[in-house]
Design a protein around this motif. Structure first.
Motif, PDB file in Angstrom:
ATOM      1  N   GLN A   1       0.864  -1.173   0.000  1.00  6.67           N
ATOM      2  CA  GLN A   1       0.000   0.000   0.000  1.00  6.67           C
ATOM      3  C   GLN A   1       0.903   1.227   0.000  1.00  6.67           C
ATOM      4  N   VAL A   2       0.595   2.197  -0.841  1.00  4.87           N
ATOM      5  CA  VAL A   2       1.411   3.410  -0.929  1.00  4.87           C
ATOM      6  C   VAL A   2       0.538   4.624  -0.628  1.00  4.87           C
ATOM      7  N   VAL A   3       0.997   5.467   0.281  1.00  9.40           N
ATOM      8  CA  VAL A   3       0.331   6.744   0.546  1.00  9.40           C
ATOM      9  C   VAL A   3       1.393   7.829   0.399  1.00  9.40           C
ATOM     10  N   ALA A   4       1.098   8.854  -0.367  1.00  4.61           N
ATOM     11  CA  ALA A   4       2.080   9.918  -0.614  1.00  4.61           C
ATOM     12  C   ALA A   4       1.356  11.154  -1.124  1.00  4.61           C
ATOM     13  N   LEU A   5       2.113  12.201  -1.339  1.00  4.00           N
ATOM     14  CA  LEU A   5       1.597  13.363  -2.061  1.00  4.00           C
ATOM     15  C   LEU A   5       2.219  13.347  -3.449  1.00  4.00           C
ATOM     16  N   ASP A   6       1.500  13.891  -4.433  1.00  7.31           N
ATOM     17  CA  ASP A   6       2.132  14.055  -5.742  1.00  7.31           C
ATOM     18  C   ASP A   6       2.770  15.446  -5.814  1.00  7.31           C
ATOM     19  N   GLN A   7       3.325  15.787  -6.977  1.00  6.60           N
ATOM     20  CA  GLN A   7       4.074  17.049  -7.079  1.00  6.60           C
ATOM     21  C   GLN A   7       3.190  18.278  -6.952  1.00  6.60           C
ATOM     22  N   LYS A   8       1.844  18.066  -7.040  1.00 12.01           N
ATOM     23  CA  LYS A   8       0.935  19.202  -6.860  1.00 12.01           C
ATOM     24  C   LYS A   8       0.406  19.264  -5.437  1.00 12.01           C
ATOM     25  N   GLY A   9       0.831  18.298  -4.624  1.00  8.52           N
ATOM     26  CA  GLY A   9       0.364  18.286  -3.237  1.00  8.52           C
ATOM     27  C   GLY A   9      -0.916  17.494  -3.047  1.00  8.52           C
ATOM     28  N   GLU A  10      -1.388  16.831  -4.101  1.00  6.51           N
ATOM     29  CA  GLU A  10      -2.595  15.990  -3.991  1.00  6.51           C
ATOM     30  C   GLU A  10      -2.222  14.669  -3.339  1.00  6.51           C
ATOM     31  N   LYS A  11      -3.156  14.166  -2.512  1.00  6.25           N
ATOM     32  CA  LYS A  11      -2.886  12.900  -1.839  1.00  6.25           C
ATOM     33  C   LYS A  11      -3.061  11.724  -2.808  1.00  6.25           C
ATOM     34  N   LEU A  12      -2.080  10.845  -2.800  1.00  3.68           N
ATOM     35  CA  LEU A  12      -2.148   9.631  -3.617  1.00  3.68           C
ATOM     36  C   LEU A  12      -2.263   8.446  -2.682  1.00  3.68           C
ATOM     37  N   GLU A  13      -3.096   7.486  -3.061  1.00  3.55           N
ATOM     38  CA  GLU A  13      -3.206   6.267  -2.283  1.00  3.55           C
ATOM     39  C   GLU A  13      -3.465   5.150  -3.276  1.00  3.55           C
ATOM     40  N   PHE A  14      -2.564   4.167  -3.323  1.00  9.37           N
ATOM     41  CA  PHE A  14      -2.760   3.090  -4.299  1.00  9.37           C
ATOM     42  C   PHE A  14      -2.029   1.839  -3.846  1.00  9.37           C
ATOM     43  N   VAL A  15      -2.327   0.763  -4.548  1.00 12.49           N
ATOM     44  CA  VAL A  15      -1.680  -0.518  -4.273  1.00 12.49           C
ATOM     45  C   VAL A  15      -0.745  -0.813  -5.446  1.00 12.49           C
ATOM     46  N   ALA A  16       0.478  -1.225  -5.141  1.00 12.55           N
ATOM     47  CA  ALA A  16       1.421  -1.618  -6.188  1.00 12.55           C
ATOM     48  C   ALA A  16       1.756  -3.094  -6.012  1.00 12.55           C
ATOM     49  N   GLU A  17       1.885  -3.773  -7.141  1.00 18.17           N
ATOM     50  CA  GLU A  17       2.138  -5.213  -7.106  1.00 18.17           C
ATOM     51  C   GLU A  17       3.283  -5.592  -8.019  1.00 18.17           C
ATOM     52  N   GLY A  18       3.920  -6.706  -7.720  1.00 15.59           N
ATOM     53  CA  GLY A  18       4.941  -7.258  -8.611  1.00 15.59           C
ATOM     54  C   GLY A  18       6.124  -6.323  -8.775  1.00 15.59           C
TER      55      GLY A  18
END
Ligand code: NI
Length: 181
Positions: free
Chosen positions: A115-132
């Motif tokens: 699970q990844v939680v971060a901000l993008d370069q515009k300051g928007e919150k990102l939340e996603f799952v990365a696999e493999g």
């Protein structure tokens, strides 16, 4: 924009804990220029990803080439102050490389789904799952922010090789993707 010098193994900046980027500084010209320079540097050196400490900036920013599912288009993903956590006990092994350890690669085992939680370069919150392999790339980059390098995680040093020897002797027997990040 500018191509920045990449710090290589042995430089202390690669071993420092990177500082978080304060939200109010995100839109500053310094940070925005750094992000653009990191992308340019990654592309110039044919990397799959790059973390700010690799260009001598001990702050929590990473950029990665990314296949975006929504748009079905490849692009660049920028993560600021990323936090990751494993979502599975399952692990995958990939041959990793790093622009800070030029000319070499090694096999590293990491959780296969995160699970990844971060901000993008515009300051928007990102939340996603990365696999493999995508999960491996994110973990490799986030390790840089903790002062860790993939070579620290190679458990079997017989699985560490120069690129040329890797291509000649090992790659023909491996199906895994590989990339420098
Ligand atoms: Ni790296």
């Amino acid at each position: 924009m500018a191509i920045r010098k990449v710090a290589v193994l042995g430089h202390p900046v690669l071993r420092q804990l990177a500082q978080k980027v304060p939200a109010e500084k995100l839109s500053s010209p310094e940070i925005q220029t750094l992000i653009r320079d990191m992308i340019e540097t990654m592309v110039e050196y044919d990397g799959r990803g790059l973390a700010a400490p690799q260009v001598h900036e001990s702050i929590q920013i990473v950029v990665m080439l990314w296949d975006f599912e929504e748009t079905k288009k490849p692009g660049v993903l920028c993560l600021i102050n990323p936090e990751i956590k494993p979502l599975t006990e399952e692990a995958s092994s990939f041959w990793e490389g790093c622009l800070s350890v030029p000319g070499m690669r090694g096999k590293v085992t990491r959780p296969n789904k995160i699970q990844v939680v971060a901000l993008d370069q515009k300051g928007e919150k990102l939340e996603f799952v990365a696999e493999g392999f995508a999960a491996t790339v994110v973990q490799h980059e986030c390790d840089h922010l903790l002062g860790k390098i993939y070579v620290d995680r190679i458990t079997d040093l017989t699985q560490f090789a120069f690129n040329r020897e890797f291509q000649t002797f090992i790659a023909p027997q491996e199906r895994n993707e590989e990339a420098d990040s």
